[in-house]
Design an enzyme around this catalytic site. Structure first.
Site, PDB file in Angstrom:
ATOM      1  N   LEU A   1       0.871  -1.177   0.000  1.00 32.19           N
ATOM      2  CA  LEU A   1       0.000   0.000   0.000  1.00 32.19           C
ATOM      3  C   LEU A   1       0.909   1.228   0.000  1.00 32.19           C
ATOM      4  O   LEU A   1       1.819   1.314   0.816  1.00 32.19           O
ATOM      5  CB  LEU A   1      -0.890  -0.028   1.243  1.00 32.19           C
TER       6      LEU A   1
ATOM      7  N   VAL B   1      -2.731   9.925   0.610  1.00 36.57           N
ATOM      8  CA  VAL B   1      -3.982   9.262   0.195  1.00 36.57           C
ATOM      9  C   VAL B   1      -4.163   7.903   0.882  1.00 36.57           C
ATOM     10  O   VAL B   1      -4.927   7.059   0.419  1.00 36.57           O
ATOM     11  CB  VAL B   1      -4.082   9.114  -1.351  1.00 36.57           C
ATOM     12  N   GLY B   2      -3.483   7.741   2.019  1.00 38.81           N
ATOM     13  CA  GLY B   2      -3.562   6.474   2.743  1.00 38.81           C
ATOM     14  C   GLY B   2      -4.988   6.114   3.158  1.00 38.81           C
ATOM     15  O   GLY B   2      -5.396   4.950   3.054  1.00 38.81           O
TER      16      GLY B   2
ATOM     17  N   TYR C   1      -3.005   2.847   9.566  1.00 34.03           N
ATOM     18  CA  TYR C   1      -3.806   1.632   9.743  1.00 34.03           C
ATOM     19  C   TYR C   1      -4.679   1.747  11.002  1.00 34.03           C
ATOM     20  O   TYR C   1      -5.841   1.350  10.996  1.00 34.03           O
ATOM     21  CB  TYR C   1      -2.902   0.388   9.811  1.00 34.03           C
TER      22      TYR C   1
HETATM   23  C1  LIG Z   1       1.405  -2.938   3.727  1.00 37.28           C
HETATM   24  C2  LIG Z   1       2.471  -1.965   3.375  1.00 37.28           C
HETATM   25  O1  LIG Z   1       2.752  -1.791   2.222  1.00 37.28           O
HETATM   26  S1  LIG Z   1       3.270  -1.170   4.646  1.00 37.28           S
HETATM   27  C3  LIG Z   1       4.121   0.166   3.843  1.00 37.28           C
HETATM   28  C4  LIG Z   1       3.256   1.391   3.750  1.00 37.28           C
HETATM   29  N1  LIG Z   1       3.676   2.287   2.659  1.00 37.28           N
HETATM   30  C5  LIG Z   1       4.759   3.096   2.723  1.00 37.28           C
HETATM   31  O2  LIG Z   1       5.488   3.158   3.718  1.00 37.28           O
HETATM   32  C6  LIG Z   1       5.042   3.901   1.491  1.00 37.28           C
HETATM   33  C7  LIG Z   1       5.362   5.377   1.841  1.00 37.28           C
HETATM   34  N2  LIG Z   1       4.301   6.001   2.614  1.00 37.28           N
HETATM   35  C8  LIG Z   1       3.079   6.217   2.118  1.00 37.28           C
HETATM   36  O3  LIG Z   1       2.766   5.881   0.995  1.00 37.28           O
HETATM   37  C9  LIG Z   1       2.078   6.926   3.021  1.00 37.28           C
HETATM   38  O4  LIG Z   1       2.797   7.809   3.871  1.00 37.28           O
HETATM   39  C10 LIG Z   1       1.222   5.964   3.851  1.00 37.28           C
HETATM   40  C11 LIG Z   1       0.353   5.147   2.921  1.00 37.28           C
HETATM   41  C12 LIG Z   1       2.065   5.045   4.718  1.00 37.28           C
HETATM   42  C13 LIG Z   1       0.326   6.784   4.796  1.00 37.28           C
HETATM   43  O5  LIG Z   1      -0.423   7.667   4.028  1.00 37.28           O
HETATM   44  P1  LIG Z   1      -1.313   8.816   4.752  1.00 37.28           P
HETATM   45  O6  LIG Z   1      -2.087   8.219   5.841  1.00 37.28           O
HETATM   46  O7  LIG Z   1      -2.031   9.534   3.677  1.00 37.28           O
HETATM   47  O8  LIG Z   1      -0.243   9.741   5.447  1.00 37.28           O
HETATM   48  P2  LIG Z   1       0.827  10.712   4.777  1.00 37.28           P
HETATM   49  O9  LIG Z   1       1.387  10.117   3.529  1.00 37.28           O
HETATM   50  O10 LIG Z   1       0.234  12.080   4.673  1.00 37.28           O
HETATM   51  O11 LIG Z   1       1.947  10.628   5.886  1.00 37.28           O
HETATM   52  C14 LIG Z   1       1.737  11.120   7.207  1.00 37.28           C
HETATM   53  C15 LIG Z   1       2.962  11.919   7.596  1.00 37.28           C
HETATM   54  O12 LIG Z   1       4.089  11.031   7.609  1.00 37.28           O
HETATM   55  C16 LIG Z   1       5.108  11.523   6.749  1.00 37.28           C
HETATM   56  N3  LIG Z   1       5.761  10.374   6.125  1.00 37.28           N
HETATM   57  C17 LIG Z   1       5.175   9.395   5.427  1.00 37.28           C
HETATM   58  N4  LIG Z   1       6.105   8.507   5.020  1.00 37.28           N
HETATM   59  C18 LIG Z   1       7.275   8.962   5.473  1.00 37.28           C
HETATM   60  C19 LIG Z   1       8.603   8.481   5.383  1.00 37.28           C
HETATM   61  N5  LIG Z   1       8.904   7.337   4.746  1.00 37.28           N
HETATM   62  N6  LIG Z   1       9.581   9.194   5.972  1.00 37.28           N
HETATM   63  C20 LIG Z   1       9.299  10.330   6.615  1.00 37.28           C
HETATM   64  N7  LIG Z   1       8.050  10.843   6.748  1.00 37.28           N
HETATM   65  C21 LIG Z   1       7.064  10.148   6.172  1.00 37.28           C
HETATM   66  C22 LIG Z   1       4.373  12.375   5.736  1.00 37.28           C
HETATM   67  O13 LIG Z   1       5.225  13.345   5.157  1.00 37.28           O
HETATM   68  C23 LIG Z   1       3.299  13.024   6.602  1.00 37.28           C
HETATM   69  O14 LIG Z   1       3.831  14.105   7.353  1.00 37.28           O
HETATM   70  P3  LIG Z   1       2.974  15.468   7.514  1.00 37.28           P
HETATM   71  O15 LIG Z   1       1.691  15.052   8.206  1.00 37.28           O
HETATM   72  O16 LIG Z   1       3.872  16.309   8.340  1.00 37.28           O
HETATM   73  O17 LIG Z   1       2.735  15.950   6.135  1.00 37.28           O
END
Ligand SMILES: CC(=O)SCCNC(=O)CCNC(=O)[C@H](O)C(C)(C)COP(=O)(O)OP(=O)(O)OC[C@H]1O[C@@H](n2cnc3c(N)ncnc32)[C@H](O)[C@@H]1OP(=O)(O)O
Ligand SMILES: Cc1cn([C@H]2C[C@H](O)[C@@H](COP(=O)(O)OP(=O)(O)O[C@H]3O[C@H](C)[C@H](N)[C@H](O)[C@H]3O)O2)c(=O)[nH]c1=O
Length: 229
Positions: free
Chosen positions: A173, A178-179, A213
């Site tokens: 995911l 867009v989580g 989650y």
């Molecule tokens: C089952 C699996 O695949 S587990 C792996 C999950 N996927 C990932 O880790 C891929 C990278 N991350 C993402 O795609 C997304 O951050 C998700 C899906 C995990 C969460 O999405 P959302 O709930 O929409 O949260 P969002 O993307 O806005 O992240 C929340 C905060 O964390 C931060 N953040 C997210 N990932 C990272 C990262 N790898 N390193 C540092 N900061 C991060 C974002 O910048 C955001 O900060 P802000 O609120 O100050 O803007």
């Protein structure tokens, strides 16, 4: 301090898919009280042995460290009930046309991984998640991959695997910002199939994913350590 051996009963299963993909000779410990006592000579033929242990099993943790196993990653496994009131999200099913873009995204976005250096080669982790998402689109590992697009551009994706007649698991995911929509899409995918439980796992260090989650309704079911030798 007296260091004595701690009995570990396990058999070794060869990781055939990984061995071919990463060009290594690796296996994984399968713990079983009825299995032989683990000994160095069982481990030596492999270039890498993996072990996934529940974090509460500290005796196993100590026992494996005496064999030279090192901590590589922590994993959190979560689950949520699907319910029947989920709104249809505006997602599309990925097709083979989407594979090149998805591969590129997946190779870059999953920065926390147990397939990391120094245990695996630089680039292996990215190549692994690229292959994972491709196989999800093709239905050869996960069953389907859902896409969130804006003006034709992929904003996020979630791959789905049906485990049995009640449960599904999110494979990959990803989509910054867009989580929540991706989780809604995953839940709706389950609802359409009459599934009741949605499972998902992530690395213990992935606080953004864990927050997502939990905010989307999941609760922690178990935690595990990955150790390698
Ligand atoms: C089952 C699996 O695949 S587990 C792996 C999950 N996927 C990932 O880790 C891929 C990278 N991350 C993402 O795609 C997304 O951050 C998700 C899906 C995990 C969460 O999405 P959302 O709930 O929409 O949260 P969002 O993307 O806005 O992240 C929340 C905060 O964390 C931060 N953040 C997210 N990932 C990272 C990262 N790898 N390193 C540092 N900061 C991060 C974002 O910048 C955001 O900060 P802000 O609120 O100050 O803007
Ligand atoms: C693509 C593919 C993979 N496999 C095999 C290879 C591995 O043995 C397993 C997958 O292992 P898993 O422990 O699930 O891998 P990760 O630790 O990388 O996954 C976690 O983190 C991810 C980012 C994601 N959140 C995932 O859901 C988690 O589990 O499968 C195979 O046999 N065939 C294949 O096509």
């Amino acid at each position: 301090m007296t260091i004595c051996s701690i009995p570990v009963h396990a058999r070794i299963e060869s990781l055939n898919w990984e061995n071919q993909f990463f060009a290594v000779n690796s296996g994984i410990l399968r713990f079983d009280d009825g299995a032989p006592l683990l000994a160095e000579q069982h481990l030596d033929p492999y270039s890498r042995i993996q072990a996934k242990i529940p974090t509460q099993q500290t005796a196993l943790l100590d026992g494996l460290q005496l064999f030279g196993f090192k901590l590589v990653e922590g994993e959190v496994d979560l689950a949520m009930t699907v319910g029947m009131q989920n709104a249809a999200p505006s997602v599309q099913l990925a097709t083979s046309v989407d594979i090149p873009v998805l591969r590129d995204l997946a190779a870059k976005i999953f920065t926390q991984s147990r397939f990391r250096t120094p245990w695996y080669q630089p680039g292996d982790s990215g190549r692994f998640y690229a292959q994972w998402v491709e196989n999800a689109v093709l239905g050869s590992f996960d069953h389907e991959c859902l896409l969130l697009k804006d003006a034709g551009v992929i904003q996020g994706f979630v791959s789905m695997r049906q485990l049995n007649e009640r449960e599904a698991r999110i494979g990959l995911l990803a989509g910054r910002g867009v989580g929540a929509q991706l989780m809604d899409a995953a839940r709706f995918w389950c609802q359409l199939r009459g599934l009741q439980i949605l499972r998902v796992a992530t690395q213990i260090s992935n606080t953004a994913a864990l927050r997502r989650y939990i905010q989307s309704g999941a609760t922690i079911e178990s935690t595990a350590f990955w150790l390698y030798r």
